[in-house]
Scaffold this active site. Structure first.
Site, PDB file in Angstrom:
ATOM      1  CB  SER A  85      -0.892   0.023   1.243  1.00 58.89           C
ATOM      2  OG  SER A  85      -1.556   1.267   1.382  1.00 58.89           O
ATOM      3  CE1 TYR A 114      -4.731  -2.150   5.198  1.00 59.64           C
ATOM      4  CE2 TYR A 114      -3.852  -0.049   4.463  1.00 59.64           C
ATOM      5  CZ  TYR A 114      -4.376  -1.286   4.167  1.00 59.64           C
ATOM      6  OH  TYR A 114      -4.542  -1.668   2.856  1.00 59.64           O
TER       7      TYR A 114
END
Length: 336
Positions: free
Chosen positions: A231, A244
């Site tokens: 990501s 995250y």
């Protein structure tokens, strides 16, 4: 044949929804205080969203919708665009078998379809979204390839190993592992991240990738590959996704480290690091009003659609296209 089901997917889904309810309640209070301050969504008349694809993609404002965890694509008001009708297959994965976690929806579904279009048989692992999984299976079979559905929790090591064994038993081989399953939830205050949330995020995003890779590495043939989903948050960080982003940075380091370890076996390991993508993950994360702005702050002023990300996974899995690439993180984020 052993049954690859952790027997815990419903329990895990319930736990994720409980975490979500706690965060939603706190976020709603903070959002109410912030209302009326006249914040703009970052899109001006001079800065229109960029459209450079084969077809036009949705632009903010996105539908103001908040989903329950883990997030079902079937109930999204705006269905993600995953089938890439202008993408033409050319046999890049002929004769291969791919196992994709989180393959029921979003990026995972689009990857499954394009892999099938390139000649691969597909197995997907998913948590409890049976309707989404069946739609992915239908789409894969429409490409003329076989599709196997396996429901379970990637946090469970035994399930991961059992799932890989089932795939090998069914298809006789395993060539590609795509680690894509993920859990995320925005938390405005760092101090309010609970141990339960932290544990769910790390074990889904790190333990899940680790266990699946460990199980698959002994079966993937020379010339095969592992493609992890990282990501942009693992590159740049994110103040509201601390846990995250931490896992995504870990996935990037895991990718580079495992790549070096598996070179003697002829297995390449790479990662795609997407920016904002319209999938069930974010509407199942942010409040509905925040979802409206999703992707508006990217350079292209819109979120990607899954079919815009999936070709990068094809590139990194194809031995014809990326035979000299391993240990790399490929950002697909709409511009820095």
């Amino acid at each position: 044949m052993p049954k690859a089901s952790s027997a815990k997917p419903q329990k895990t889904g319930a736990k994720q929804r409980a975490i979500q309810r706690q965060v939603d309640a706190k976020t709603a209070t903070k959002s109410a205080k912030a209302a009326g301050k006249g914040k703009k969504n970052g899109k001006s008349a001079e800065e229109k969203p960029m459209q450079a694809g084969a077809r036009r993609y949705p632009e903010p404002p996105m539908p103001a919708q908040h989903l329950q965890k883990p997030g079902k694509e079937a109930v999204l008001d705006l269905q993600p665009m995953y089938d890439a009708p202008f993408y033409k297959g050319s046999g890049k994965l002929d004769g291969m078998t791919a196992l994709i976690t989180g393959g029921d929806s979003g990026i995972g579904r689009s990857v499954a379809v394009l892999y099938a279009r390139e000649g691969a048989d597909i197995a997907i692992v998913y948590l409890e979204e049976h309707e989404d999984a069946e739609e992915t299976k239908r789409a894969v079979e429409a490409e003329g390839r076989r599709c196997m559905l396996i429901d379970g929790d990637v946090k469970d090591r035994d399930f991961c190993f059992d799932a890989v064994e089932r795939v090998v038993d069914e298809f006789g081989q395993l060539d590609i592992l795509v680690n894509n399953a993920a859990f995320q939830i925005h938390t405005v205050e760092f101090e309010e991240i609970t141990d339960e949330q932290f544990d769910e995020t790390l074990k889904t995003n790190l333990y899940g990738y680790f266990h699946m890779a460990q199980a698959a590495a002994t079966h993937i043939r020379e010339g095969g590959s592992i493609v992890n989903c990282g990501s942009v948050t693992g590159i740049e960080g994110n103040k509201d996704l601390i846990d995250y982003a931490m896992t995504k940075g870990g996935i990037h380091a895991f990718t580079k480290s495992l790549a070096g370890h598996l070179i003697p076996k002829g297995i390449r390991v790479n990662a795609v690091a997407p920016g904002p993508v319209w999938t069930p993950l974010n509407p199942a994360d942010k409040p509905a009003e925040k979802v409206k702005e999703f992707g508006a702050h990217s350079k292209m002023k819109r979120p990607a659609q899954p079919e815009e990300i999936a070709p990068a996974f094809v590139f990194l899995a194809s031995p014809q296209m990326s035979s000299y690439i391993t240990g790399e993180i490929l950002p697909v984020i709409g511009g820095y």
